[in-house]
Scaffold this motif. Sequence first.
Motif, PDB file in Angstrom:
ATOM      1  N   ASP A   1       0.866  -1.208  -0.052  1.00 45.97           N
ATOM      2  CA  ASP A   1      -0.014   0.139   0.151  1.00 45.97           C
ATOM      3  C   ASP A   1       0.823   1.180  -0.167  1.00 45.97           C
ATOM      4  OD1 ASP A   1      -2.379   1.423   0.059  1.00 45.97           O
ATOM      5  OD2 ASP A   1      -2.478   1.432   2.305  1.00 45.97           O
ATOM      6  N   TYR A   2       0.274   2.265  -0.326  1.00 43.35           N
ATOM      7  CA  TYR A   2       1.096   3.490  -0.534  1.00 43.35           C
ATOM      8  C   TYR A   2       0.422   4.535   0.341  1.00 43.35           C
ATOM      9  CZ  TYR A   2       3.095   7.986  -2.428  1.00 43.35           C
ATOM     10  OH  TYR A   2       3.679   9.223  -2.627  1.00 43.35           O
ATOM     11  N   ASN A   3       1.191   5.416   1.048  1.00 38.13           N
ATOM     12  CA  ASN A   3       0.674   6.439   1.895  1.00 38.13           C
ATOM     13  C   ASN A   3       1.141   7.730   1.231  1.00 38.13           C
ATOM     14  OD1 ASN A   3       0.445   8.570   4.064  1.00 38.13           O
ATOM     15  ND2 ASN A   3       0.234   6.984   5.495  1.00 38.13           N
ATOM     16  N   PRO A   4       0.202   8.580   0.572  1.00 30.47           N
ATOM     17  CA  PRO A   4       0.491   9.773  -0.082  1.00 30.47           C
ATOM     18  C   PRO A   4       1.020  10.862   1.060  1.00 30.47           C
ATOM     19  CG  PRO A   4      -1.860   9.547   0.084  1.00 30.47           C
ATOM     20  CD  PRO A   4      -1.125   8.162   0.293  1.00 30.47           C
ATOM     21  N   GLU A   5       0.654  10.841   2.201  1.00 32.57           N
ATOM     22  CA  GLU A   5       1.012  11.843   3.156  1.00 32.57           C
ATOM     23  C   GLU A   5       2.281  11.872   3.661  1.00 32.57           C
ATOM     24  OE1 GLU A   5      -2.623  13.121   6.185  1.00 32.57           O
ATOM     25  OE2 GLU A   5      -2.133  10.838   6.381  1.00 32.57           O
ATOM     26  N   LEU A   6       2.993  10.472   3.515  1.00 35.16           N
ATOM     27  CA  LEU A   6       4.099  10.059   4.148  1.00 35.16           C
ATOM     28  C   LEU A   6       5.196   9.858   2.800  1.00 35.16           C
ATOM     29  CD1 LEU A   6       3.300   7.480   7.016  1.00 35.16           C
ATOM     30  CD2 LEU A   6       3.960  10.236   7.274  1.00 35.16           C
ATOM     31  N   ASP A   7       4.452   9.587   1.945  1.00 32.39           N
ATOM     32  CA  ASP A   7       5.353   9.056   0.580  1.00 32.39           C
ATOM     33  C   ASP A   7       6.117   7.999   1.301  1.00 32.39           C
ATOM     34  OD1 ASP A   7       6.266   8.904  -1.876  1.00 32.39           O
ATOM     35  OD2 ASP A   7       7.405  10.822  -1.828  1.00 32.39           O
ATOM     36  N   GLN A   8       5.055   7.097   1.800  1.00 35.53           N
ATOM     37  CA  GLN A   8       6.072   5.792   2.159  1.00 35.53           C
ATOM     38  C   GLN A   8       5.105   4.670   1.559  1.00 35.53           C
ATOM     39  OE1 GLN A   8       6.279   5.847   6.489  1.00 35.53           O
ATOM     40  NE2 GLN A   8       7.658   7.455   6.413  1.00 35.53           N
ATOM     41  N   ILE A   9       5.787   3.439   1.457  1.00 35.52           N
ATOM     42  CA  ILE A   9       5.153   2.225   1.165  1.00 35.52           C
ATOM     43  C   ILE A   9       5.409   1.006   2.099  1.00 35.52           C
ATOM     44  CG2 ILE A   9       5.280   0.413  -0.980  1.00 35.52           C
ATOM     45  CD1 ILE A   9       6.970   2.349  -2.445  1.00 35.52           C
ATOM     46  N   ILE A  10       4.364   0.432   2.387  1.00 29.33           N
ATOM     47  CA  ILE A  10       4.259  -0.745   3.201  1.00 29.33           C
ATOM     48  C   ILE A  10       4.159  -1.906   2.208  1.00 29.33           C
ATOM     49  CG2 ILE A  10       1.509  -0.554   3.623  1.00 29.33           C
ATOM     50  CD1 ILE A  10       2.492  -1.520   6.533  1.00 29.33           C
ATOM     51  N   ILE A  11       4.802  -2.998   2.777  1.00 28.90           N
ATOM     52  CA  ILE A  11       5.046  -4.229   1.861  1.00 28.90           C
ATOM     53  C   ILE A  11       4.885  -5.319   2.774  1.00 28.90           C
ATOM     54  CG2 ILE A  11       6.513  -5.491   0.420  1.00 28.90           C
ATOM     55  CD1 ILE A  11       8.344  -3.086   0.240  1.00 28.90           C
ATOM     56  N   SER A  12       4.009  -6.234   2.496  1.00 33.07           N
ATOM     57  CA  SER A  12       3.882  -7.712   3.146  1.00 33.07           C
ATOM     58  C   SER A  12       4.803  -8.811   2.977  1.00 33.07           C
ATOM     59  CB  SER A  12       2.349  -8.090   3.074  1.00 33.07           C
ATOM     60  OG  SER A  12       2.402  -9.460   3.775  1.00 33.07           O
ATOM     61  N   SER A  13       5.767  -9.247   3.693  1.00 33.70           N
ATOM     62  CA  SER A  13       6.612 -10.627   3.314  1.00 33.70           C
ATOM     63  C   SER A  13       5.839 -11.475   4.117  1.00 33.70           C
ATOM     64  CB  SER A  13       7.921 -10.036   3.736  1.00 33.70           C
ATOM     65  OG  SER A  13       8.569 -11.431   3.631  1.00 33.70           O
ATOM     66  N   ARG A  14       5.196 -12.275   3.580  1.00 35.07           N
ATOM     67  CA  ARG A  14       4.524 -13.548   4.005  1.00 35.07           C
ATOM     68  C   ARG A  14       5.734 -14.644   4.750  1.00 35.07           C
ATOM     69  NH1 ARG A  14      -0.051 -17.042   3.492  1.00 35.07           N
ATOM     70  NH2 ARG A  14       0.451 -19.171   3.690  1.00 35.07           N
ATOM     71  N   ASN A  15       6.919 -14.746   3.920  1.00 36.16           N
ATOM     72  CA  ASN A  15       7.724 -15.733   4.272  1.00 36.16           C
ATOM     73  C   ASN A  15       8.652 -15.243   5.427  1.00 36.16           C
ATOM     74  OD1 ASN A  15       6.922 -17.343   2.483  1.00 36.16           O
ATOM     75  ND2 ASN A  15       8.718 -17.361   1.041  1.00 36.16           N
TER      76      ASN A  15
END
Length: 519
Positions: free
Chosen positions: A233-247
């Motif tokens: 997902d992308y947060n336009p306020e923070l200009d950050q990306i969150i990523i899920s690593s299942r493993n």
Amino acid sequence: MSELNTGSIAFILVLASTAAAQNGNTIGVVLDEGGTQPGLTLFAPLTATNDTYLIDHRGRVVNSWASSYRPANSVYLTEEGDLLRTVNPGGGSTINGGAAGGRLERWSWDGTLEWSWSHISNSYRLHHDVELLPNGNILCIAWERISSAEAIAAGRTPGTFGSALWPEKIIEVEPSGSSGGTIVWEWHAFDHLVQDRSPNYPDYGDPADHPHRIDVNHRSNSSSDWMHCNGMDYNPELDQIIISSRNFNEVWVIDHDTTTEEAAGPAGDLLYRWGNPAAYGRGTTADRRLFGQHDPKWIRPGMPGYPGITIFNNGNGRPGTDYTSIDQINPPIDRNGDYSISGDDPFGPISLTWSYTAPNPTSFYSSFISGAERLANGNTLICSGADGRVFEVAPDGTERWRYILPLDNGGRMNQGENPPSGGGGGGPGGGFPNTVFRAERYAPDFPGFAGRDLTPGPQIEIYPACTGDLNYDRSVDGADLAKVLSAWGTENPDADLTGDGVVDAADMGILFAGWGPCD
């Protein structure tokens, strides 16, 4: 055509307000208790069909898009009303793991292919998820192939992975023309390693002393799919990306406010991680909080729970017994977008802000795929992907709406049939034939709906014929009467029940003959 007087209109509105209860359904909408978030729901089944559907709260299809390819795996609507669809083209790469893709497509509202772009070879391959950016560019998750020699030279222990290693990269693509795409930014996980195997290899150190880096020897097995990142997902306020690593059983946050060159250095290290402190030496298996999770999402401004993050915690391998939960966390972030971590402690929080489990926890368990999102009214939309179930719960956990995808390996199902069961969907623990990666809810004021015809058609599932049910709500009532009266004297085929080329008293007679709930 006759005009309607005020009394007629009032009568019609009273009748139209009487909704038919959808009792006894086995598939499609099987529960509607009211109090749901208005909007339309988008989903793309993974195995039963290559079509993508947009439905209303009664399960009626507002739009659908056909494709020659199965999704891989996410689909989204753009603010222009187009469909952005990930695609698995089949071959084209020796990299071939779960949710393998390689191609993106953008379809117009009316089903015209407007743009496609491929990123697939024996060295890289798109998979799982994409994210639309405010500037019109697209963030993509992709595997990149690192040879066995390169992996060992980076400090990976020999014999602890497959014939190669497939770490993740995140790329930003700027679409152009009908098939063009330029990568304008990229981040590579392999640029942000730490290893404690030997000082003779680069990035030597204790992973516990470097929580912002990725331990190259965490999760050693025979697989090349080392991280298996399955959502972002992308947060336009923070200009950050969150990523899920299942493993890794973690979610990671990285900075997008960098150049590609900066992203390859310390500025591209993980800003934050949560879910499994053992992955960076600051905890044990007892401290693990995530179990094969999917779909981390920032809660948007103005929505209850802002500025938290929701995570679909699949529960695959959870201690004791397997069950799924939807977990909300509030990371320790300051107004500058920096995340705090103290001493030898792992990243917080220790406690969840909110969590949903079924009243009988084991009755809600999706071992793979799936997702959840917070809605504007405070409810949470949940997609239990392994069994094709989409449902909405209130903040207190009360289920308000439930939809079971009415598709099996034979295609559309008849209402009254038992929901699909058994294998056929793939993934850990199998999956039902109506598996679906995620479902997305779009509010009535979504910009992509402006100027579009949102008149619903029939449901996906097949019902017995119900003459006079012109709006497909399984009841002949005031809403159908209003459609006949509004078309009175015309040739409108949607209201011409007799098919004689004119909407008149004969059609009204058929409608009143069938008045009431459909069988």
